[in-house]
Design an enzyme around this catalytic site. Structure first.
Site, PDB file in Angstrom:
ATOM      1  CE1 TYR A 189      10.728  32.059   3.644  1.00 53.29           C
ATOM      2  CE2 TYR A 189      11.124  29.805   3.358  1.00 53.29           C
ATOM      3  CZ  TYR A 189      10.568  31.121   2.887  1.00 53.29           C
ATOM      4  OH  TYR A 189      10.579  31.210   1.675  1.00 53.29           O
TER       5      TYR A 189
ATOM      6  CE  LYS B  34      -0.280  -0.669   4.893  1.00 55.29           C
ATOM      7  NZ  LYS B  34      -0.628   0.327   5.936  1.00 55.29           N
TER       8      LYS B  34
ATOM      9  CG  MET C 271       7.984  24.012  -1.051  1.00 57.49           C
ATOM     10  SD  MET C 271       6.912  24.850  -2.130  1.00 57.49           S
ATOM     11  CE  MET C 271       6.101  25.724  -0.947  1.00 57.49           C
TER      12      MET C 271
ATOM     13  NE  ARG D  41      -5.712   0.387  11.845  1.00 58.95           N
ATOM     14  CZ  ARG D  41      -4.841   0.250  11.161  1.00 58.95           C
ATOM     15  NH1 ARG D  41      -3.804   1.369  11.215  1.00 58.95           N
ATOM     16  NH2 ARG D  41      -4.244  -0.887  10.479  1.00 58.95           N
TER      17      ARG D  41
END
Ligand SMILES: Cc1ncc(COP(=O)(O)O)c(C=O)c1O
Length: 374
Positions: free
Chosen positions: A264, A43, A312, A142
């Site tokens: 930043y 998955k 980023m 779950r």
């Protein structure tokens, strides 16, 4: 440069996926499992490493049981696998899409009375017996049938008429901690429920579950993380081979004076003159922002701490202690390697190896090692 090497030259980082190491890990787990089958959780694009390539490599090791979460993942994988390979969809069918399981030759994991009823309705309509795995909730709260739903099934066994339940399945919540009492509790609950229901196969263990011993193996295991090199047992040496390595590139180097800030929000200020290298990987590539001022990279084997916030598209490293000859635009920077493992990076990022792998970005040039000699 041509073709692949040109693409690798242009890319900000190269993600290398070592398929022989993956196959080694599969053989290692299959060997631990003895007679039980070793399936594979592929998955989330095989935890970010490429479901098609990974599943095909595992098929070469005779793996025939593949687990995905979503129907769409199964549909995408189906044409690339042998018809005899089973693809199990652990979320079961989205409501109303049951017929697609027949069309695309994949098998649902049924998690509720509703999913059972819908699968049965399709079996009735097609006048066929349809295979499925049924998941039982043994304590994780779950996915899977609750104890009340199991009672309803016991009270009316006909609800699975037309369904061939190949396996009962459950999932362990705490298996990476071998001392956690939850493991034994879930095992006992699973055994007790199995004893009440019609005889069929069973699957309980994920990667870590395989290391809890043969009581947890049943007929089939569903490892994911350990196949991809993540340590399966907390606080013990990792027996798995690393599968993913990530090599980024320096794009700029500068010397900054004492007191200069980096990145930043200026979360780092140089305590003295420092050499800073900017590297072409950022949080958009899955290099998590929580690694800001915490992560470490390696240049020619020399450690370079990350300073300042992850941006980023870039990270900034303090390379003051790295040989100057190793510092130039295009110089390789190891972000994931045998030294800087997925688990080490995960710890620094306050997360788990699973999240590091599944976050790996789409901008990397991906290189698959196909044979040991490459
Ligand atoms: C139901 C189920 N089975 C198997 C796996 C594979 O687990 P692991 O990656 O820990 O081996 C997962 C992964 O989360 C899962 O949710």
């Amino acid at each position: 440069m041509t073709g692949n090497s040109e693409a690798a030259g242009r890319a900000g980082a190269i993600l290398t996926i070592d398929l022989p190491a993956l196959r080694h890990n599969y053989r290692f787990l299959q060997n631990k499992l003895g007679k039980a089958r070793c399936g594979a959780a592929v998955k989330a694009d095989a935890y970010g490493l490429g479901a098609i390539k990974v599943a095909q490599a595992l098929q070469q090791e005779a793996c025939r049981d593949f687990f995905v979460a979503h129907l769409d993942e199964a549909i995408a994988l189906r044409p690339h696998l042998l018809a005899e390979s089973a693809i199990y969809v652990m979320h079961g069918s989205p409501v109303g899409y049951e017929a697609e399981f027949l069309e695309f030759n994949c098998t649902p994991v049924l998690n509720s009375l509703e999913q059972i009823a819908a699968w049965r309705a399709l079996a009735t309509a097609k006048q066929k017996t349809l295979p499925a795995i049924v998941q039982l909730d043994t304590g994780m709260s779950r996915m899977g049938m609750s104890p009340q739903e199991v009672q309803a099934w016991l009270a009316d066994p006909a609800i699975t008429q037309g369904i061939q339940v190949t396996h009962l399945m459950s999932h362990l919540a705490c298996a990476e901690d071998q001392q956690d009492p939850m493991n034994q509790q879930q095992l006992q609950t699973f055994r007790a429920l199995r004893a009440l229901l019609p005889a069929c196969g069973a699957t309980l263990a994920n990667s870590s579950g395989i290391f809890l011993g043969s009581d947890f193996h049943f007929d089939m295991a569903r490892p994911g993380a350990a196949l991809y090199g993540v340590a399966p047992v907390a606080d013990l040496p990792n027996p798995m081979k690393a599968v993913a390595s990530l090599q980024a590139k320096i794009i700029q180097i500068r010397t900054i004076a004492a007191g200069a800030g980096v990145g930043y929000s200026i979360t780092y200020r140089a305590p003295a003159a420092r050499t800073i290298a900017t590297v072409a990987v950022g949080y958009a590539d899955g290099w998590l922002r929580s690694l800001s001022n915490r992560g470490v990279a390696y240049i020619a084997g020399q450690a370079a701490p990350m300073v300042g916030n992850v941006s980023m598209d870039t990270i900034t490293l303090d390379v003051s202690n790295v040989d100057a000859a190793q510092l130039y635009p295009g110089a390789p920077v190891d972000l994931l390697s045998a030294t800087n493992t997925v688990d080490i990076v995960a710890r620094l990022a306050h997360t788990i190896g699973y999240e590091i792998l599944t976050s790996l970005g789409q901008r990397y040039h991906r290189h698959y090692l196909e044979s040991e000699s490459e």
